[in-house]
Design a protein around this motif. Structure first.
Motif, PDB file in Angstrom:
ATOM      1  N   LYS A 274       5.076   8.579   1.282  1.00 19.00           N
ATOM      2  CA  LYS A 274       4.309   8.772   2.523  1.00 19.00           C
ATOM      3  C   LYS A 274       2.851   8.388   2.318  1.00 19.00           C
ATOM      4  N   ASN A 275       2.286   8.810   1.194  1.00 24.21           N
ATOM      5  CA  ASN A 275       0.890   8.453   0.896  1.00 24.21           C
ATOM      6  C   ASN A 275       0.718   6.946   0.761  1.00 24.21           C
ATOM      7  N   GLN A 276       1.662   6.290   0.106  1.00 26.12           N
ATOM      8  CA  GLN A 276       1.595   4.833  -0.065  1.00 26.12           C
ATOM      9  C   GLN A 276       1.712   4.128   1.293  1.00 26.12           C
ATOM     10  N   GLU A 277       2.605   4.648   2.153  1.00 33.40           N
ATOM     11  CA  GLU A 277       2.756   4.041   3.484  1.00 33.40           C
ATOM     12  C   GLU A 277       1.468   4.184   4.291  1.00 33.40           C
ATOM     13  N   ARG A 278       0.815   5.347   4.183  1.00 33.77           N
ATOM     14  CA  ARG A 278      -0.465   5.541   4.884  1.00 33.77           C
ATOM     15  C   ARG A 278      -1.517   4.553   4.370  1.00 33.77           C
ATOM     16  N   LEU A 279      -1.541   4.376   3.049  1.00 30.58           N
ATOM     17  CA  LEU A 279      -2.480   3.405   2.471  1.00 30.58           C
ATOM     18  C   LEU A 279      -2.204   1.990   2.990  1.00 30.58           C
ATOM     19  N   ILE A 280      -0.949   1.619   3.005  1.00 30.08           N
ATOM     20  CA  ILE A 280      -0.572   0.274   3.467  1.00 30.08           C
ATOM     21  C   ILE A 280      -0.969   0.094   4.930  1.00 30.08           C
ATOM     22  N   GLN A 281      -0.725   1.132   5.757  1.00 31.64           N
ATOM     23  CA  GLN A 281      -1.108   1.054   7.181  1.00 31.64           C
ATOM     24  C   GLN A 281      -2.619   0.888   7.307  1.00 31.64           C
ATOM     25  N   GLY A 282      -3.358   1.622   6.479  1.00 32.04           N
ATOM     26  CA  GLY A 282      -4.817   1.489   6.509  1.00 32.04           C
ATOM     27  C   GLY A 282      -5.265   0.098   6.123  1.00 32.04           C
ATOM     28  N   TRP A 283      -4.639  -0.466   5.094  1.00 33.85           N
ATOM     29  CA  TRP A 283      -4.984  -1.825   4.658  1.00 33.85           C
ATOM     30  C   TRP A 283      -4.642  -2.837   5.747  1.00 33.85           C
ATOM     31  N   ARG A 284      -3.490  -2.649   6.400  1.00 33.71           N
ATOM     32  CA  ARG A 284      -3.101  -3.562   7.488  1.00 33.71           C
ATOM     33  C   ARG A 284      -4.162  -3.547   8.592  1.00 33.71           C
TER      34      ARG A 284
ATOM     35  N   ASP B  46      -7.290  -2.656   8.308  1.00 32.68           N
ATOM     36  CA  ASP B  46      -8.505  -3.306   7.800  1.00 32.68           C
ATOM     37  C   ASP B  46      -8.363  -4.827   7.832  1.00 32.68           C
TER      38      ASP B  46
END
Length: 137
Positions: free
Chosen positions: A110-120, A122
């Motif tokens: 879940k944390n990794q998915e949140r990071l990926i969504q944030g990067w997307r 950005d």
């Protein structure tokens, strides 16, 4: 060993809940059985003695000691068996460990998915910014 001590040992061995007090009383009973025993040199002298009463005393003390030692050994074997978990308990523990591991890994995902969504977000913002600059030029 007196009948009272023997009865006490039997009751302690049969009780499924082994406690520190039970163990201490078993050791005391074993010690009591050992107390009348003589040092090895004296036992050898008595063993060669022509008096039959000396022989009987040595044999009685040895028998009492062996009985106490056997009961103590059975008690410790019982404690050892209680400490060993059953197959079902081992499987439950293993399942609980796996479930905990699954929960931890799910949180990491879940944390990794949140990071990926944030990067997307950005990256799309940066792309939009670059596209706007290119359109100006």
């Amino acid at each position: 060993m007196s009948e009272r001590q023997e009865l006490q040992l039997d009751q302690q061995i049969q009780s499924p809940q082994g406690s520190r007090e039970d163990m201490i009383s078993l050791v005391v009973a074993l010690e009591t059985a050992l107390l009348p025993c003589l040092p090895a040199r004296e036992l050898q002298a008595i063993d060669r003695s022509p008096h039959p009463s000396h022989q009987i005393d040595v044999e009685r003390h040895a028998r009492d000691f062996m009985e106490a030692a056997k009961k103590l050994q059975l008690y410790f074997i019982g404690l050892q068996r209680e400490d060993q978990p059953t197959r079902a308990e081992m499987l439950r523990k293993e399942i609980a460990t796996m479930e905990e591991e699954l929960k931890v890994k799910s949180e990491v995902i879940k944390n990794q998915e949140r990071l990926i969504q944030g990067w997307r977000k950005d990256l799309t913002d940066q792309l939009d910014k670059h596209n706007t600059e290119l359109q100006r030029v």
